[in-house]
Enzyme design. Sequence first.
Site, PDB file in Angstrom:
ATOM      1  N   GLU A  31      62.335  -7.647 -15.316  1.00 26.75           N
ATOM      2  CA  GLU A  31      61.250  -8.341 -16.019  1.00 26.75           C
ATOM      3  C   GLU A  31      61.022  -7.805 -17.431  1.00 26.75           C
ATOM      4  OE1 GLU A  31      58.582  -9.806 -12.281  1.00 26.75           O
ATOM      5  OE2 GLU A  31      58.323  -7.737 -12.902  1.00 26.75           O
TER       6      GLU A  31
HETATM    7  N1  IFG Z   1      58.295  -8.386  -9.189  1.00 22.43           N
HETATM    8  C1  IFG Z   1      58.254  -7.122  -9.922  1.00 22.43           C
HETATM    9  C2  IFG Z   1      57.485  -5.985  -9.292  1.00 22.43           C
HETATM   10  C3  IFG Z   1      56.261  -6.461  -8.499  1.00 22.43           C
HETATM   11  C4  IFG Z   1      56.692  -7.550  -7.525  1.00 22.43           C
HETATM   12  C5  IFG Z   1      55.563  -7.918  -6.579  1.00 22.43           C
HETATM   13  C6  IFG Z   1      60.479  -6.615  -9.027  1.00 22.43           C
HETATM   14  C7  IFG Z   1      61.827  -5.949  -9.227  1.00 22.43           C
HETATM   15  C8  IFG Z   1      57.171  -8.736  -8.317  1.00 22.43           C
HETATM   16  N2  IFG Z   1      59.648  -6.643 -10.089  1.00 22.43           N
HETATM   17  O1  IFG Z   1      60.182  -7.048  -7.940  1.00 22.43           O
HETATM   18  O2  IFG Z   1      57.054  -5.079 -10.297  1.00 22.43           O
HETATM   19  O3  IFG Z   1      55.240  -6.886  -9.348  1.00 22.43           O
HETATM   20  O4  IFG Z   1      56.024  -8.687  -5.493  1.00 22.43           O
END
Ligand code: IFG
Length: 539
Positions: A350
């Site tokens: 992200e």
């Molecule tokens: N995606 C984000 C996390 C977390 C997650 C919550 C990943 C690799 C959603 N990154 O999963 O930081 O916020 O379900």
Amino acid sequence: MATAGRSRLRTALAAGMLAAGTGAAALVAPPAANADPQAAKTSSMRDVVPAPVTVKPAADTTFTLTSGTKVFTSAGARDVGGYLAGILRRSTGYRLPVVDVPDDAPDRASAKGISLLLAGADPSVGDQGYQLDVTAKAVVIRAQRPAGLFAGVQTLRQLLPAEIESATVRKGPWVIGGGQIVDRPRLAYRGAMLDVARHFHPVETVLRYIDELALYKVNYLHLHLTDDQGWRIAIDSWPRLATYGGSTQVGGGVGGYYTKADYAAIVAYAESRYITVVPEVDMPGHVNAALASYAELSCDGKAPPLYTGIAVGFSSLCADKEITYKFIDDVLGELAALTPGPYLHVGGDEAHSTKPADYAAMMNRVQKIVADHGKSVLAWHQVVGATPLPSTVAQYWGTTPSSPEVAAAAKTGTKILLSPANKAYLDMKYDANTPLGLRWAGYVEVKDAYDWDPGAYINDVDASSVLGVEAPLWTETIVTLRDIEYMAVPRLPAIAELGWSPASSHDWTAFRTRLGSQGPRWTAQGINFYRSPQVPWAS
Ligand code: IFG
């Protein structure tokens, strides 16, 4: 916020438990007094989770643990013997002395009692497997390595009545069904991730979670130590990261952080359960806590405020500043020095506020920094957008079997760790009624967590590219140990079975019955598990 005094106590407690080889129950409240008194009096070898490779029950044979039973250990097996004895003493009240068996003793397996031997195991068990034999006279666990004995002990626990897991003395009888199990894991890496950044979780909670992971032969614990909302590990060369960057959390609470002694206690305790810690410092995104702590890390030289929300993708390290790489080198160097395991996780997910070209350049430099500190890189699968080093492992968290860029990386040798969010994310709600958790990847009931194959999940990724499986628990909504347990149990044992058991034994109908027999064991341990309507609970 960690204070020296409290931290010394925690470290002493963890060390104390290490020496005594007792379970973590010493640290947490004893299980609910109403633990089910009528739980099954014996457990069948066919109920074990994860399912062993070979199970041969001997219907007409039983072994009974009595007050005179001794635990015999060959050289190198003493620690595991002490761990087993600690668990059995608590619930039986028996003395269960641990007695050394000289390697040259005549037929060491003939001793009446429980023997843990680092010799004579079926060669198929490898480094992490074991052979367990139960006759009327003796229980013998054989392995090539202590880790194998430890895995065998987890199986042995499940062959005893559920009350054996009680933290207070129960009356027994303590009968084990006879037979033989020869067992070994399918995948090398069977992990769980705990996000201690969104909400900080104290050492005691992490130690208790480690004990729960050990029940199901999990062998890696990935700690998500840093994110936008908090920095949770003390770094001597950049002290404000923890003291300021760790001073809050989602929702605005006081947060906290691990001193190096706290982290060392977690690592040592995990090691005593044959679990390897993988620390994660997320970058180049998910860095607001670091930028808030040191203005010089921001491209504009301005420190953003501390962040207590749950948005993602808004922060980035500055690819154009050399201080960024000194920061990364200092942080990863100090962490590498504290981490005996082979991996440092550098995040990589992200990075919506990092230009793609900057992302690739930065992650290529980061991988080299990790290698310079003698470690291998684990990173979320976006790292394949840079140039993965041969030793870099990409952790897949997508929600579809299609990922051409991951498949391409696998073809060039990149190993993949499977954590598909719609199968393995323990922070996903079970269903619409689940009070905790998120739902962006969909609802994940126990059957969803179990009914897939990590070795064949991603299109065009061959099973030989799959290093293992990991169940992440993100903690935007997870505040307490009981919250952790509610979301992790029973889905974590499901993921652990996918990592350990042969693909040939994969069968939801059989698994859910075996899972149901685990219920009384969790009740006896005071584990706050979710009683999924999909599972026929034994009580
Ligand atoms: N995606 C984000 C996390 C977390 C997650 C919550 C990943 C690799 C959603 N990154 O999963 O930081 O916020 O379900």
